[in-house]
Write a protein that holds these residues in place. Structure first.
Motif, mmCIF file in Angstrom:
data_model
loop_
_atom_site.group_PDB
_atom_site.id
_atom_site.type_symbol
_atom_site.label_atom_id
_atom_site.label_comp_id
_atom_site.label_asym_id
_atom_site.label_seq_id
_atom_site.Cartn_x
_atom_site.Cartn_y
_atom_site.Cartn_z
ATOM 1 N N ASN A 33 -10.097 2.973 41.306
ATOM 2 C CA ASN A 33 -11.078 3.141 42.377
ATOM 3 C C ASN A 33 -11.684 4.540 42.420
ATOM 4 O OD1 ASN A 33 -10.729 0.466 43.500
ATOM 5 N ND2 ASN A 33 -8.726 1.160 44.224
ATOM 6 N N GLN A 485 -7.849 -5.130 37.267
ATOM 7 C CA GLN A 485 -8.740 -4.031 37.649
ATOM 8 C C GLN A 485 -8.800 -2.976 36.548
ATOM 9 O OE1 GLN A 485 -7.806 -2.385 41.489
ATOM 10 N NE2 GLN A 485 -9.835 -1.495 41.760
ATOM 11 N N THR A 489 -12.134 -1.715 34.643
ATOM 12 C CA THR A 489 -12.548 -0.314 34.824
ATOM 13 C C THR A 489 -12.511 0.474 33.527
ATOM 14 O OG1 THR A 489 -11.660 -0.346 37.074
ATOM 15 C CG2 THR A 489 -12.083 1.818 36.085
#
Length: 905
Positions: A33, A485, A489
């Motif tokens: 993130n 994720q 990413t």
């Protein structure tokens, strides 16, 4: 004036402290993130059996420099660590242990053997990981992977099953490269071709009808026991009339046909070649073409099997001698010639491989290679640095043959295929029916659907080639085949850093697998580095026994010193480097020089912090531009120039150039000049504004230096930054990399300052020449007809007087007293003169220089006579003669210098 820094830098204690702190505080833990641009590197996984060697240290230093830079640049950075299970290497270790205990893996059984393998991995398999920690690598240890982890094993099974279902994995009885040492098949890429001095044996094969004979030539006489034909070129007029006839194979008394095949080179030997389809790739092709029998004469350990006639049970090389001896006894040996030829060796087993007919699993390479070639040609992906390796990579993709992926081992990924033994009474052959599935439950369901409820299944005992799982490494480590994720990413990864010798082993396999399973190339850039060579420029290897243990140098000089040396030695991307090393003392001049650089930085930082009196860069703040003095402006201009240069060099993989530039800036501009230039200001009264500005610039430049150098020398810079910044709980490793402010860059000012530095340096050299004691102040005359130069000298006269230790300074366009006794030098068009009257005893100095000149001239004459002596030149070793030449050259140079100094007087 106090500082928390001890007087001397102790690398071992400092490095261990920060390696522990970084890991405990998870400083390098990646966060999908994070808002930055993803920058991801997966470690080239070292073998779990390995221990740190200089190649690992070099590669890790290069990767870590890039990773730390991008992390400080604000990128969302992940360096993912892990190890490879190394099937052959681990199995070899375990089988040696079992042999020493008087048993073997078959006695132990597969389950117990694998238990022992995992136990070995738990106890000894972490050696190289712990050694990598000593290098201070900034990896995310929370994401550490092992190729036999369950998640990665799931990815391997998924890849195998999918390739099989797509018709890209097949099983068949083909000729493979067999390693008798590891008793396993090996791929073409695991074979090293070595040129050896061998022999060419010529033997008579009699025609079956008694009408004559043919003479064949071979480099492997023992394989004649498996001959099922003799081939000639159909266009060769010598043998056209014999095609279709038969010969009687000596010793074995087997009738074999003569066939015509264009694969035969009429120029080789006699133009007749024996055909052994089960033991030679070319013979295999001819055997298929002419429907010849395939007779295997070898056991898996390289000994002869029941088809070896009277030589059964003999080792292949023992049998070679005995076959030749027998043929000679029978009168079939014609002659033996010395013959230099290429022999394929097993890269792992280090023994000659045998082409062996065997039932194995294969991957069809051509469809996978086409995708990788398309990406290379259409998308220029991946990009190779240096670019010349692109052609090497492309050529390998074009030339690759189908890949044998099965290995006759137990440690590894067991092939997810199950044989229906109830259909074949338990015996597994190339024709035994099988099912391919992700697990045994799925396999049973498939088999029952095809063969009925009462089926019995046995899983294929072989394991997959280690490179199969390594080929999935860039995306299996991110969670593939699941949607994660991390995969979204960090994949594709950004940069692969690896050696040129692994392009075909690993890089090509990763691009082919990634292209097929993810539709993308697994990395944007492939940075190919060279080799670390020894002090004699030779490639380091176990066989040459010339490796250097990096831990010895780390223990002696520190990790940062070794890392910095390895990077600094890189002349350009892809270039080999040489490491100076004394094997008797375990000392390295080049690493010692880097340790000295660390000490220089330590001492400079200690001096700066002592003179900040507890202040930090933050508490001091930035100086007002109008308060900056000439030296301050010069220092900040140099700083921002080096920031520009370093960022450009790192981003273009010029790591060696960046390391050298930083060295010159830190040691020269900052330590040797700026600190010296501001010392007098630091010793002014506390309220003096000039002192405050000097402190502000010193603190700001030192902090920038620590940030610039951190990717190269992370431990010492972290330690110094912690003391300088006094910001507990923060880490230099996570600070922003310095950015350029063009407003500070003043090229003309730097050019002017170069003149001042040159004049100061010349004054110091002239003082030394004249034996003027350090405490004695002198008068200096600077003469230049150039008004711009005079203006620069006027502007910097305070620096000239301070660092030159002058009691008087005259800057003039013209000398008034031409007869002045002085010692002089020149910088650009500035004459630098030190009048000697009253400073030194000129007659005494002249006498001293004259005596020294006479002594050196005698030495030069002595060496010249030795070189003019024919007896010496003709008999002495070249090294001794070269030493005399060097001594003479040095003496003549000293004569020249002394004569110049006397002339100046």
């Amino acid at each position: 004036m106090t500082t928390a820094l001890p007087p001397q830098y102790e690398p071992q204690a400092t490095e261990a402290k920060w390696q522990t702190a970084w890991e405990q505080e998870q400083v390098f833990k990646a966060d999908p993130n994070h808002p930055g641009q993803p920058y991801c590197v997966v470690i080239p996984p070292p073998n779990v059996t390995g221990s740190l060697h200089m190649g690992h240290a070099f590669e890790s230093a290069l990767i870590d420099t890039l990773v730390r830079y991008h992390r400080m640049r604000g990128d969302n950075t992940l360096w993912l660590p892990g190890t490879d299970h190394a099937s052959i290497a681990v199995q070899t270790i375990l089988e040696r242990q079992l042999k020493a205990e008087g048993t073997n893996r078959y006695d132990l059984g597969r389950e117990k053997f694998l238990e022992r393998a995992w136990q070995w991995k738990a106890e000894s398999g972490g050696t190289i990981v712990n050694q990598l920690r000593r290098l201070g690598v900034s990896v995310d240890w929370s994401r550490e992977r092992f190729t036999l982890d369950e998640a990665l094993s799931q990815a391997v099974r998924k890849a195998f099953v999918q390739l099989y279902e797509e018709g890209l994995v097949y099983r068949g009885n083909y000729l493979v490269n067999w390693c008798p040492e590891s008793q396993s098949a090996v791929s073409d890429l695991e074979v090293e071709n070595k040129e050896v001095n061998g022999h060419l044996w010529y033997f008579r094969y009699p025609l079956s009808d008694g009408s004559g004979e043919l003479v064949v030539a071979t480099t492997r006489p023992e394989t004649m026991l498996g001959d099922t034909g003799v081939a000639v070129n159909p266009k060769d007029p010598r043998y056209q009339g014999l095609i279709g006839k038969t010969l009687t194979l000596p010793i074995m008394n087997r009738e074999i046909p003569i066939v015509g095949d264009e694969l035969v080179d009429p120029e080789f030997g006699t133009g007749c070649v024996k055909v052994t389809p089960a033991h030679d790739p070319n013979d295999f092709v001819m055997g298929q073409r002419h429907n010849l029998a395939f007779i295997n004469i070898l056991n898996k350990d390289g000994s002869l099997n029941e088809n070896g006639g009277p030589f059964v049970g003999q080792d292949r090389f023992e049998a070679r001698k005995n076959v030749v001896k027998k043929l000679e006894e029978l009168g079939y040996l014609v002659k033996i010639e010395d013959y230099k030829h290429t022999v394929p060796y097993s890269d792992r087993g280090k023994v000659p491989v045998e082409p062996l007919l065997s039932t194995q699993w294969f991957v069809k390479i051509e469809p996978l290679a086409q995708k990788a070639l398309y990406c290379l040609d259409q998308e220029q992906s991946p990009r190779f640095v240096p670019e010349r390796w692109t052609k090497v990579y492309r050529d390998w993709l074009v030339k690759l043959k189908d890949w044998c992926i099965s290995r006759q081992l137990w440690w590894g990924h067991q092939i997810p295929a199950w044989y229906v033994v109830s259909e074949t009474a338990g015996e597994i052959t190339e024709h035994t029916p099988f099912v391919v599935a992700h697990d045994e439950t799925e396999a049973l369901e498939k088999a029952q659907g095809q063969y009925g409820e009462s089926v019995q299944l046995v899983q294929d005992p072989d394991v997959l080639d280690t490179w199969f799982s390594s080929g999935l490494w860039p995306f299996s480590t991110m969670g593939w085949p699941n949607t994660t994720q991390d995969l979204a990413t960090y994949y594709p990864t950004t940069t692969l850093v690896t050696g040129f010798d692994i392009i075909f082993f690993w890089v090509a396999r990763m691009t082919m697998m990634a292209g097929h399973f993810t539709g993308q190339m697994p990395f944007k850039d492939v940075y190919i580095h060279g080799l670390v060579r020894d002090e004699n420029g030779k490639k380091m290897s176990k066989s040459a026994n010339n490796g250097i243990d990096p831990l010895i140098l780390i223990n002696k000089y520190g990790t940062d010193a070794l890392r910095y040396t390895l990077i600094r030695e890189v002349a350009g991307a892809g270039q080999d480097i040489s490491l100076q090393y004394n094997r008797k003392t375990d000392e390295s001049e080049s690493v010692e020089a880097s340790r000295n650089f660390a000490n220089k930085l330590w001492n400079a930082a200690r001096f700066v912090m002592m003179n900040l009196h507890g202040e930090t860069p933050a508490s001091l703040g930035q100086p007002h531009p109008q308060d900056l003095e000439l030296a301050d402006q010069w220092m900040l201009s140099r700083l921002h120039q080096i920031i520009t240069q370093t960022r450009h060099q790192i981003e273009n993989y010029g790591l060696g150039e960046a390391a050298k530039s930083l060295y010159e800036f830190i040691w020269g501009d900052f330590c040797d000049w700026y600190i010296e230039l501001v010392k007098s200001r630091l010793w002014c009264d506390e309220g003096d504004s000039s002192r405050r500005v000097a402190q502000q610039v010193l603190a700001a430049v030192l902090e920038s230096i620590l940030k610039l150098l951190h990717p190269f020398m992370p431990h010492i810079t972290e330690e110094l930054w912690q003391n300088l910044s006094q910001r507990p709980g923060e880490f230099l490793a996570l600070q922003a990399y310095p950015t350029v402010d063009p407003a500070f860059i003043q090229p003309e000012l730097e050019q002017s300052f170069d003149l001042l530095i040159g004049v100061i340096r010349t004054i110091r050299n002239l003082r030394a020449e004249a034996d003027i004691k350090p405490g004695v102040k002198v008068a200096v005359i600077l003469q230049s007809e150039n008004a711009i130069e005079r203006a620069i000298l006027e502007q910097g006269q305070a620096y000239l007087q301070d660092l030159g230790k002058l009691e008087g300074l005259t800057i003039t366009p013209q000398l008034e007293n031409e007869g002045l006794q002085c010692i002089a030098g020149v910088v650009e068009t500035v004459q630098v003169l030190i009048p000697l009257s009253g400073v030194v005893d000129i007659d005494q100095l002249r006498s001293k220089l004259t005596k020294k000149l006479e002594k050196v001239q005698k030495e030069a004459q002595s060496q010249q006579k030795r070189l003019e002596n024919p007896g010496f030149v003709n008999q002495a070793p070249e090294a001794v003669i070269q030493s005399v030449r060097d001594t003479l050259a040095a003496a003549l140079k000293q004569v020249e210098i002394l004569q110049e100094r006397l002339a100046r007087l």
